[in-house]
Motif scaffolding. Structure first.
Motif, short mmCIF file in Angstrom:
data_model
loop_
_atom_site.label_atom_id
_atom_site.label_comp_id
_atom_site.label_asym_id
_atom_site.label_seq_id
_atom_site.Cartn_x
_atom_site.Cartn_y
_atom_site.Cartn_z
N ASP A 128 0.80 -1.22 0.00
CA ASP A 128 0.00 0.00 0.00
C ASP A 128 0.84 1.28 0.00
OD1 ASP A 128 0.92 -0.68 2.51
OD2 ASP A 128 -0.79 0.17 3.58
N ALA A 129 2.16 1.15 -0.16
CA ALA A 129 3.01 2.34 -0.27
C ALA A 129 2.93 2.90 -1.68
CB ALA A 129 4.45 1.99 0.08
N PRO A 130 3.16 4.20 -1.86
CA PRO A 130 3.14 4.77 -3.20
C PRO A 130 4.13 4.06 -4.13
CG PRO A 130 3.16 6.51 -1.56
CD PRO A 130 3.39 5.22 -0.83
N GLU A 131 3.74 3.89 -5.37
CA GLU A 131 4.58 3.19 -6.34
C GLU A 131 5.91 3.93 -6.53
OE1 GLU A 131 4.31 1.51 -10.96
OE2 GLU A 131 2.61 2.53 -10.02
N GLY A 132 6.99 3.17 -6.67
CA GLY A 132 8.29 3.77 -6.92
C GLY A 132 8.95 4.33 -5.68
N THR A 133 8.51 3.89 -4.50
CA THR A 133 9.10 4.38 -3.26
C THR A 133 9.69 3.23 -2.45
OG1 THR A 133 7.05 4.22 -1.96
CG2 THR A 133 7.46 6.29 -3.15
N LEU A 134 10.55 3.60 -1.53
CA LEU A 134 11.17 2.67 -0.59
C LEU A 134 11.13 3.32 0.78
CD1 LEU A 134 12.89 0.01 -0.26
CD2 LEU A 134 14.90 1.48 -0.52
N GLU A 135 10.90 2.52 1.81
CA GLU A 135 10.80 3.08 3.16
C GLU A 135 11.82 2.42 4.09
OE1 GLU A 135 6.05 4.15 3.32
OE2 GLU A 135 6.68 2.07 3.58
N TRP A 175 9.47 5.19 13.78
CA TRP A 175 9.47 6.22 12.75
C TRP A 175 9.67 5.59 11.38
CZ3 TRP A 175 8.45 11.28 13.94
CH2 TRP A 175 8.54 11.65 15.28
N LEU A 176 8.93 6.10 10.38
CA LEU A 176 9.00 5.62 9.00
C LEU A 176 9.39 6.77 8.10
CD1 LEU A 176 8.19 2.91 7.41
CD2 LEU A 176 6.09 4.17 6.83
N VAL A 177 10.37 6.55 7.24
CA VAL A 177 10.76 7.57 6.27
C VAL A 177 10.68 6.97 4.87
CG1 VAL A 177 13.26 7.05 6.33
CG2 VAL A 177 12.48 9.34 5.71
N ARG A 178 10.20 7.75 3.92
CA ARG A 178 9.98 7.28 2.54
C ARG A 178 10.83 8.08 1.57
NH1 ARG A 178 4.39 8.20 1.73
NH2 ARG A 178 4.07 6.22 2.84
N THR A 179 11.48 7.38 0.64
CA THR A 179 12.28 8.02 -0.40
C THR A 179 11.92 7.42 -1.75
OG1 THR A 179 14.11 6.44 -0.35
CG2 THR A 179 14.20 8.27 1.23
N PRO A 180 12.24 8.09 -2.84
CA PRO A 180 12.11 7.44 -4.15
C PRO A 180 12.98 6.20 -4.22
CG PRO A 180 12.39 9.81 -4.41
CD PRO A 180 12.67 9.50 -2.96
N ARG A 181 12.54 5.22 -5.00
CA ARG A 181 13.27 3.97 -5.13
C ARG A 181 13.98 3.93 -6.48
NH1 ARG A 181 10.66 -2.12 -5.50
NH2 ARG A 181 12.63 -3.29 -5.24
N PHE A 182 15.25 3.58 -6.47
CA PHE A 182 16.02 3.46 -7.71
C PHE A 182 15.88 2.04 -8.26
CE2 PHE A 182 18.08 6.89 -5.37
CZ PHE A 182 18.14 7.86 -6.35
N ALA A 183 15.80 1.95 -9.58
CA ALA A 183 15.61 0.65 -10.22
C ALA A 183 16.85 -0.22 -10.12
CB ALA A 183 15.22 0.85 -11.69
N SER A 184 18.03 0.41 -10.17
CA SER A 184 19.27 -0.36 -10.17
C SER A 184 19.66 -0.75 -8.75
CB SER A 184 20.39 0.45 -10.80
OG SER A 184 20.57 1.66 -10.11
N LYS A 185 20.34 -1.90 -8.63
CA LYS A 185 20.80 -2.39 -7.34
C LYS A 185 22.25 -1.97 -7.15
CE LYS A 185 21.68 -6.68 -4.80
NZ LYS A 185 21.19 -6.14 -3.53
N SER A 186 22.59 -1.49 -5.97
CA SER A 186 23.95 -1.06 -5.67
C SER A 186 24.49 -1.85 -4.49
CB SER A 186 23.99 0.44 -5.36
OG SER A 186 23.61 1.21 -6.48
N HIS A 187 25.45 -2.71 -4.75
CA HIS A 187 26.07 -3.48 -3.68
C HIS A 187 26.74 -2.53 -2.68
CE1 HIS A 187 25.73 -7.59 -5.38
NE2 HIS A 187 25.66 -6.92 -6.52
N GLY A 188 26.54 -2.79 -1.40
CA GLY A 188 27.17 -1.99 -0.36
C GLY A 188 26.30 -0.90 0.21
N SER A 189 25.16 -0.62 -0.41
CA SER A 189 24.33 0.47 0.11
C SER A 189 23.78 0.14 1.50
CB SER A 189 23.19 0.79 -0.86
OG SER A 189 22.38 -0.35 -1.09
N GLY A 190 23.49 -1.13 1.75
CA GLY A 190 23.04 -1.52 3.08
C GLY A 190 24.13 -1.35 4.12
#
Length: 287
Positions: free
Chosen positions: A190-197, A207-222
């Protein structure tokens, strides 16, 4: 703890690219924080490539590095122990020993465990013994854990999708020991399309924060996310601020990486976004 922080970070290391300590150390240093990296592997590059070279360090060698630091008499200066990817169960024992030694030297120190086990796209990619080790030993010993939503499911034997399900899984993890949980990627229907929380639960606050979601995967971001959040929270004690700063910094890191057309995280190009986050995302209290 409010004030300066020193971090003992026990993670993998690569010569080319940015995962593990090769992702976590520089962003935290740009916050003005001392980081003492202890490698668990020394690879040419991360395992997302078709091939790599270099050793997975034996547990006793990693233990020797930690022991050498301890013999310097400086463990009382460590405020945060950060662990990430574990190549095997024996490395987990070394991390637990290191966290115990630091806590004995500095009872106020925080042990933050990033329970790296997999993700929704790839599934589990660690040795089959690691999820049980995380559930039974590592996570209960930690003060703070930073799973993604898939890893949260592995820790709790669930498959959380909705926000209530995710909060319930976080409560189950907290009941095992850690007081703080950051869920680094929440994908709910039920989150807006194209977002990541991202969801941070600390004390009686969620607390919940929402940002735009990028299509590409980036190793190391976690790895960057875990390092920044744990450092901000340990240093300043404000979970909402730590979440917003982390979301802002990681978003701009991923944006610059996407715009560069390169696969590897553009840590150097993004360095000012670590030191001075734009704070373009605001968190919403959900509990």
């Amino acid at each position: 703890m409010i004030g300066p922080v020193s971090v003992l970070s026990i993670q993998s290391s690569v010569a080319y690219g940015h995962v593990g300590n090769s992702a976590a150390v520089f962003p935290v240093q740009r916050l003005g924080v001392e980081v003492w990296p202890v490698p668990t592997v020394v690879f040419s590059n991360h395992a997302g490539y078709p091939a790599w070279r270099g050793p997975l360090l034996p547990a006793e060698q990693v233990r020797e590095v930690v022991r050498g630091v301890e013999e310097l008499g400086v463990l009382p200066e460590v405020d945060l122990v950060l662990s990430g990817y574990l190549g095997g169960e024996d490395i987990g024992e070394v991390v637990l020993e290191a966290a115990a030694a630091v806590r004995a030297a500095n009872p106020g120190a925080v042990f933050a465990c990033d329970p790296v086990m997999g993700n929704a796209e790839s599934g589990a990619y660690v040795h089959p013994a690691i999820p049980a080790l995380m559930r039974e030993r590592m996570v209960p010993a930690a003060d703070l854990v930073t799973p993604n939503q898939f890893e949260l499911g592995l820790l709790t034997g669930t498959a959380p999708r909705t926000l209530p399900e995710t909060l319930a899984a976080v409560d189950a993890v907290r009941a095992s020991g850690p007081g703080t949980v950051l869920v680094t990627s929440v994908l709910r229907p039920d989150a807006p399309e194209g977002t990541l929380e991202m969801l941070a639960v600390h004390g009686d606050e969620a607390w919940l924060v929402r940002t735009p979601r990028f299509a590409s995967k980036s190793h190391g971001s976690g790895d960057v996310t875990a390092a920044l959040f744990t450092t901000h929270l340990t240093r300043d004690g404000d979970v909402r601020d730590a979440l917003e700063r982390t979301a802002s910094s990681v978003y701009d890191l991923l944006r610059l990486t996407r715009d560069s057309g390169r696969w590897e995280l553009q840590l150097v190009a993004a360095q000012d976004h670590f030191a001075h986050p734009a704070m373009q995302f605001r968190a919403e209290r959900v509990a």
